[in-house]
Motif scaffolding. Structure first.
Motif, mmCIF file in Angstrom:
data_model
loop_
_atom_site.group_PDB
_atom_site.id
_atom_site.type_symbol
_atom_site.label_atom_id
_atom_site.label_comp_id
_atom_site.label_asym_id
_atom_site.label_seq_id
_atom_site.Cartn_x
_atom_site.Cartn_y
_atom_site.Cartn_z
ATOM 1 N N MET A 48 5.406 10.935 2.025
ATOM 2 C CA MET A 48 5.923 10.145 0.620
ATOM 3 C C MET A 48 6.775 11.109 -0.055
ATOM 4 O O MET A 48 7.718 10.703 -0.609
ATOM 5 C CB MET A 48 4.695 9.843 0.214
ATOM 6 C CG MET A 48 3.878 8.749 0.427
ATOM 7 S SD MET A 48 2.356 8.033 -0.220
ATOM 8 C CE MET A 48 3.501 7.347 -1.633
ATOM 9 N N THR A 49 6.214 12.390 -0.167
ATOM 10 C CA THR A 49 7.253 13.338 -0.729
ATOM 11 C C THR A 49 8.582 13.499 -0.103
ATOM 12 O O THR A 49 9.539 13.722 -0.971
ATOM 13 C CB THR A 49 6.404 14.750 -0.916
ATOM 14 O OG1 THR A 49 5.130 14.900 -1.197
ATOM 15 C CG2 THR A 49 7.289 15.806 -1.550
ATOM 16 N N TRP A 51 10.255 11.182 1.675
ATOM 17 C CA TRP A 51 10.825 9.950 1.430
ATOM 18 C C TRP A 51 11.475 9.878 -0.101
ATOM 19 O O TRP A 51 12.147 9.401 -0.164
ATOM 20 C CB TRP A 51 10.049 8.824 1.666
ATOM 21 C CG TRP A 51 10.651 7.511 1.554
ATOM 22 C CD1 TRP A 51 11.690 6.941 2.442
ATOM 23 C CD2 TRP A 51 10.816 6.419 0.213
ATOM 24 N NE1 TRP A 51 11.909 5.535 1.878
ATOM 25 C CE2 TRP A 51 11.536 5.353 0.542
ATOM 26 C CE3 TRP A 51 10.151 6.909 -1.017
ATOM 27 C CZ2 TRP A 51 11.633 4.613 -0.378
ATOM 28 C CZ3 TRP A 51 10.476 5.725 -1.915
ATOM 29 C CH2 TRP A 51 11.081 4.596 -1.633
ATOM 30 N N SER A 52 10.561 10.065 -1.015
ATOM 31 C CA SER A 52 11.154 10.359 -2.456
ATOM 32 C C SER A 52 12.414 11.036 -2.651
ATOM 33 O O SER A 52 13.298 11.108 -3.528
ATOM 34 C CB SER A 52 9.977 10.464 -3.482
ATOM 35 O OG SER A 52 9.575 11.852 -3.228
ATOM 36 N N PRO A 467 7.241 3.227 0.525
ATOM 37 C CA PRO A 467 5.882 3.573 -0.069
ATOM 38 C C PRO A 467 4.407 2.759 0.126
ATOM 39 O O PRO A 467 3.443 3.175 0.154
ATOM 40 C CB PRO A 467 6.347 3.861 -1.179
ATOM 41 C CG PRO A 467 7.346 2.935 -1.607
ATOM 42 C CD PRO A 467 8.091 2.997 -0.267
ATOM 43 N N LEU A 470 3.020 3.527 3.486
ATOM 44 C CA LEU A 470 2.407 5.030 3.617
ATOM 45 C C LEU A 470 1.004 4.722 2.829
ATOM 46 O O LEU A 470 0.009 5.491 3.123
ATOM 47 C CB LEU A 470 3.384 5.910 2.933
ATOM 48 C CG LEU A 470 4.438 6.266 3.688
ATOM 49 C CD1 LEU A 470 5.398 7.076 2.979
ATOM 50 C CD2 LEU A 470 4.099 6.786 5.172
ATOM 51 N N ALA A 471 1.105 4.174 1.739
ATOM 52 C CA ALA A 471 -0.122 3.831 1.002
ATOM 53 C C ALA A 471 -1.193 3.132 1.618
ATOM 54 O O ALA A 471 -2.507 3.468 1.711
ATOM 55 C CB ALA A 471 -0.018 2.986 -0.284
#
Length: 553
Positions: A48-49, A51-52, A467, A470-471
């Protein structure tokens, strides 16, 4: 009270040492599940880090040719700079923090070179090139410079310039003049007026020595000739400026009709169209007029006058009585300038003969008037106006609305208003037609697209898919792997009932704790607990206080 504080500290130490012992006491399968779950959660957080952080990309270069795009991508790969493609490969995106650094480095390498080259071709001249190659290189450079100048115009998307530069030779009596052709690709919805086309022609003709502006041809992407023909004269049809003038006249008359009739019939109940026949021909007439130069009381202008007189005769013999009378000179002639000649007076002397002749020539100015008349261009020869008015809406007492046709008197009034608004001229051949007809209202077809099929919802779901996925993976890992392992870690067997009392009551004077009783012997346990409460109430109160506050296990 001191015993209670010591008991609490002892519980904290036991709990800290008990977690490691419990973790070590777990089965190998539970330990492996817990380790895999924690590693999976860490991987999800890292994904997630990353991808952001990848979303902040900006355009490095846009509208690149295939050759320049490939060279830039090769250099970015060597510089280890991540990149993306956009607009079908016409634009290259890099991280926002590396845009300026990448541009400076690529500029030092001469990228992008661009598809149009100018006089920089002369910088890489080869040794031993012929005069033809040198002249051809100069022509290519001049074409590139002209192309760059023309593409800087706002309406021009791209351009190509072809120059025909004949070889000048002093042995030829008649030198061939240079010529040029310009092909323009305009932006969608944009046009060039006559002044802009003339500017392009002047730019090209001024850049090439001895080039006549008539030798420059300008075409657009549709093949239409924008410049004037080489032999002079105007081409067939109207040019862009004349068409724009006609459209302005027609739109102006239509606007007058709408502004005058809309307050009467309603905003959506009127349609009007005006056609103007405009004469752009130029007519020049020259006339000469001659007026009589003489008349009753008319002033005349004398140009020249010539008079010739001749006289001759023989001497008269003296006669008569000598004296003063015979010695008098003759009377002077009194012939008029114009008109019939009067006879000369005879000499008074007797016996002599005389002759006289006089010619007079008089020239007068001739009146001449030269008048040159030029008719104005863009004169309206005829106007045709067509107006359609919708039926009038009538609502009855019950609230029902119906469409009613207009009467003849109402149509006549509307026709008169239209004629006055456009300046109707019957002698010019203008025509105005106003009719009444019901408007057909097309049913509006609602595009009932489900909300999950709407483009904005699809774009939002695509942006949130990564996201959200992933969550979801993180939740599955936590509740499927980590939570059961933690539950098995904290749900190990609790110590025996007597062991807690031993941990709390550490005084040597306390009575020995009762033995662990069997389940059926509950009455004996209650009796032992009551006896302990009577004998050592402080220890029992501390134990109960720990249970209430949650410090004791």
């Amino acid at each position: 009270m001191d015993n209670a504080v010591a008991l609490k500290n002892q519980n904290v130490v036991d709990a800290s040492t008990g977690f490691g012992a419990r973790l070590a006491a777990l089965p190998a399968k539970s330990k492996l599940s817990l380790a895999l779950g924690v590693a999976a959660l860490a991987g999800v957080v890292l994904a997630m880090t990353l991808w952001s952080s990848q979303g902040d990309y900006k355009v490095l270069y846009a509208n690149l040719s295939d050759k320049d795009g490939g060279a830039i991508i090769a250099q970015l790969s060597q510089m280890n700079v991540p990149y993306r493609h956009a607009d079908g490969g016409a634009a290259i995106l890099v991280p926002a923090s590396k845009v300026h650094d990448a541009r400076l480095k690529l500029a030092s390498l001469g990228l992008p070179k661009g598809s149009v080259v100018g006089f920089e071709l002369m910088d890489s001249s080869r040794f031993g090139q012929t005069q033809f190659q040198e002249r051809l290189t100069f022509q290519r450079g001049l074409e590139g410079e002209l192309t760059r100048s023309i593409t800087s115009l706002a309406a021009v998307q791209s351009a190509r310039v072809h120059l025909a530069l004949p070889n000048q030779n002093g042995f030829f009596r008649e030198q061939q003049k240079p010529s040029a052709s310009v092909l323009l690709t305009l932006h969608p919805g944009r046009t060039l007026d006559r002044a802009q086309v003339a500017g392009i022609v002047h730019l090209v003709s001024s850049s090439v020595p001895e080039m006549n502006p008539k030798a420059v041809s300008v075409l657009d992407q549709t093949g239409a000739l924008l410049s004037a023909p080489a032999e002079g004269g105007q081409g067939a049809g109207l040019d862009a400026q004349q068409l724009q003038y006609v459209n302005q006249i027609e739109s102006g008359y239509s606007k007058r009709i709408f502004e005058l009739l809309e307050p009467v019939v309603g905003r959506e109940n009127l349609r009007a169209s005006v056609t103007a026949d405009v004469d752009f021909s130029q007519t020049e007439a020259t006339s000469e007029e001659f007026k009589p130069n003489q008349g009753n009381g008319a002033s005349v202008a004398l140009r020249s006058q010539q008079t010739t007189e001749q006289s001759g005769g023989t001497a008269a013999a003296p006669s008569g009585v000598p004296g003063a009378t015979s010695n008098q000179p003759p009377v002077p002639a009194t012939a008029p300038i114009t008109g019939a000649a009067q006879p000369l007076q005879a000499a008074q002397a007797g016996g002599g003969t005389s002759s006289s002749r006089r010619d007079a020539v008089t020239n007068y100015e001739v009146d001449k008037t030269v008048r040159v008349t030029r008719n104005a261009t863009g004169t309206v020869k005829r106007l045709n106006a067509a107006v359609v008015v919708n039926h009038r809406s009538v609502t009855d007492a019950k609230g029902k609305t119906t469409q009613v046709a207009l009467t003849g008197d109402e149509l006549d009034k509307l026709t008169a208003l239209v004629q006055e608004s456009i300046g109707f001229n019957k002698e010019r051949g203008d025509s105005v037609k106003v009719i009444n007809a019901p408007f057909k209202v097309e049913p509006v077809s609602r595009n009932d697209v489900p909300w999950w099929k709407q483009p904005e919802v699809i774009d939002m779901l695509r942006a949130a898919a990564v996201p959200a996925g992933l969550a979801l993976v993180a939740l599955l890992v936590f509740f499927g792997i980590v939570r059961p392992a933690l539950k098995s870690l904290f749900s190990q067997s609790t110590p025996a009932p007597g062991s807690s009392l031993n941990a709390v009551v550490g005084e040597p004077e306390l009575l020995p704790l009762p033995k662990v009783l069997e389940a059926p012997r509950l009455s004996e346990q209650l009796v032992g607990a009551r006896a302990l409460a009577k004998e050592n109430p402080a220890a029992v109160a501390s134990i109960v206080r720990g249970w209430v506050s949650g410090d004791a296990v």
